[in-house]
Design a protein around this motif. Structure first.
Motif, PDB file in Angstrom:
ATOM      1  N   ALA A 196       0.835  -1.204   0.000  1.00  0.00           N
ATOM      2  CA  ALA A 196       0.000   0.000   0.000  1.00  0.00           C
ATOM      3  C   ALA A 196       0.872   1.258   0.000  1.00  0.00           C
ATOM      4  N   HIS A 197       1.924   1.246   0.811  1.00  0.00           N
ATOM      5  CA  HIS A 197       2.837   2.389   0.864  1.00  0.00           C
ATOM      6  C   HIS A 197       3.454   2.662  -0.499  1.00  0.00           C
ATOM      7  N   ASN A 198       3.961   1.621  -1.158  1.00  0.00           N
ATOM      8  CA  ASN A 198       4.628   1.814  -2.434  1.00  0.00           C
ATOM      9  C   ASN A 198       3.671   2.344  -3.498  1.00  0.00           C
ATOM     10  N   LEU A 199       2.450   1.812  -3.537  1.00  0.00           N
ATOM     11  CA  LEU A 199       1.472   2.273  -4.522  1.00  0.00           C
ATOM     12  C   LEU A 199       1.069   3.722  -4.261  1.00  0.00           C
ATOM     13  N   LEU A 216       1.630   9.640  -5.444  1.00  0.00           N
ATOM     14  CA  LEU A 216       2.048  10.979  -5.036  1.00  0.00           C
ATOM     15  C   LEU A 216       3.120  11.543  -5.969  1.00  0.00           C
ATOM     16  N   ARG A 217       3.998  10.674  -6.445  1.00  0.00           N
ATOM     17  CA  ARG A 217       5.075  11.136  -7.324  1.00  0.00           C
ATOM     18  C   ARG A 217       4.565  11.506  -8.709  1.00  0.00           C
ATOM     19  N   THR A 218       3.547  10.803  -9.184  1.00  0.00           N
ATOM     20  CA  THR A 218       3.132  10.977 -10.572  1.00  0.00           C
ATOM     21  C   THR A 218       1.927  11.891 -10.754  1.00  0.00           C
ATOM     22  N   SER A 219       1.176  12.138  -9.690  1.00  0.00           N
ATOM     23  CA  SER A 219      -0.039  12.938  -9.840  1.00  0.00           C
ATOM     24  C   SER A 219       0.241  14.407  -9.576  1.00  0.00           C
ATOM     25  N   GLY A 220      -0.325  15.258 -10.421  1.00  0.00           N
ATOM     26  CA  GLY A 220      -0.177  16.689 -10.210  1.00  0.00           C
ATOM     27  C   GLY A 220      -1.447  17.337  -9.727  1.00  0.00           C
ATOM     28  N   ARG A 221      -2.477  16.518  -9.483  1.00  0.00           N
ATOM     29  CA  ARG A 221      -3.754  17.095  -9.089  1.00  0.00           C
ATOM     30  C   ARG A 221      -3.690  17.640  -7.680  1.00  0.00           C
ATOM     31  N   GLU A 222      -4.295  18.791  -7.478  1.00  0.00           N
ATOM     32  CA  GLU A 222      -4.348  19.418  -6.162  1.00  0.00           C
ATOM     33  C   GLU A 222      -5.800  19.488  -5.709  1.00  0.00           C
ATOM     34  N   GLN A 223      -6.007  19.316  -4.417  1.00  0.00           N
ATOM     35  CA  GLN A 223      -7.332  19.478  -3.843  1.00  0.00           C
ATOM     36  C   GLN A 223      -7.222  20.369  -2.630  1.00  0.00           C
TER      37      GLN A 223
END
Length: 206
Positions: free
Chosen positions: A86-89, A94-101
């Motif tokens: 779960a941590h690795n996924l 987190l590394r690949t997504s640029g979406r902000e909320q």
């Protein structure tokens, strides 16, 4: 219905039984760890990527299912193994997504920040008349957690959610012992600084 013997089996034995074709063993594993794994993923992704938590959670279980034949209880306990997946996924996301909320997004349903605050910072159960104050403190802790660098947040959550020791953190994250220790120490220092108002007698007084 699950056989009674299943309930007495440790996670590792259940996983081995599932790998041998016992689907009921997997049902019990899922029931035992569904809530904890989902909570871990939600907190690791933070409010920025809250909308992706369910997807990462499902990917975790699909990875667990896909790796059932290769699970080796001699190398790691099932819970350690599953939380590492779960941590690795989550870290990949987190590394690949640029979406902000928005950080104003509420905590997910069923994820009580009061319980989180008490458990994470070892606080005693507050008096009933202080519940509103401590619930606000719990929400603040979630904001503080969001503000941590991803690597420090991961170390803190693995330690507090999964009970990983510093030695475990070092092994699971591929770090030296001192690096893992420092990462956890910095995370705790930042969280306590961010929560200072709620952790001092003047701040807590009502």
């Amino acid at each position: 219905m699950l056989q009674r013997s299943h309930h007495d089996m440790p996670d590792e034995a259940l996983m081995q039984a599932y790998a041998a074709g016992d689907s009921a063993a997997f049902d019990l594993l899922y029931a035992r760890h569904e809530a904890a794994l989902l909570r871990f993923v939600r907190r690791l992704l933070g409010t920025r990527l809250a909308a992706q938590a369910d997807e990462v959670f499902q990917d975790t279980w699909m990875r667990i299912i896909g790796a059932r034949a290769s699970f080796d209880a001699g190398r790691a306990g099932w819970r350690t193994w599953a939380f590492t997946i779960a941590h690795n996924l989550a870290m990949d996301r987190l590394r690949t997504s640029g979406r902000e909320q928005s950080l104003d997004q509420a905590a997910p349903e069923g994820d009580d920040p009061l319980d989180w605050l008490q458990e994470a910072l070892d606080l005693a159960h507050p008096p009933a008349d202080d519940l509103a104050h401590w619930r606000a403190a719990g929400r603040q802790l979630l904001h503080c957690l969001d503000a941590l660098p991803d690597a420090q947040r991961a170390a803190f959550l693995l330690h507090h959610e999964d009970g990983a020791s510093v030695e475990d953190l070092a092994a699971r994250l591929g770090l030296g012992f001192e690096t893992a220790k420092s990462r956890l120490r910095y995370a705790l220092a930042k969280l306590r600084g961010c929560m200072q108002h709620y952790l001092t007698p003047n701040g807590a007084a009502r």
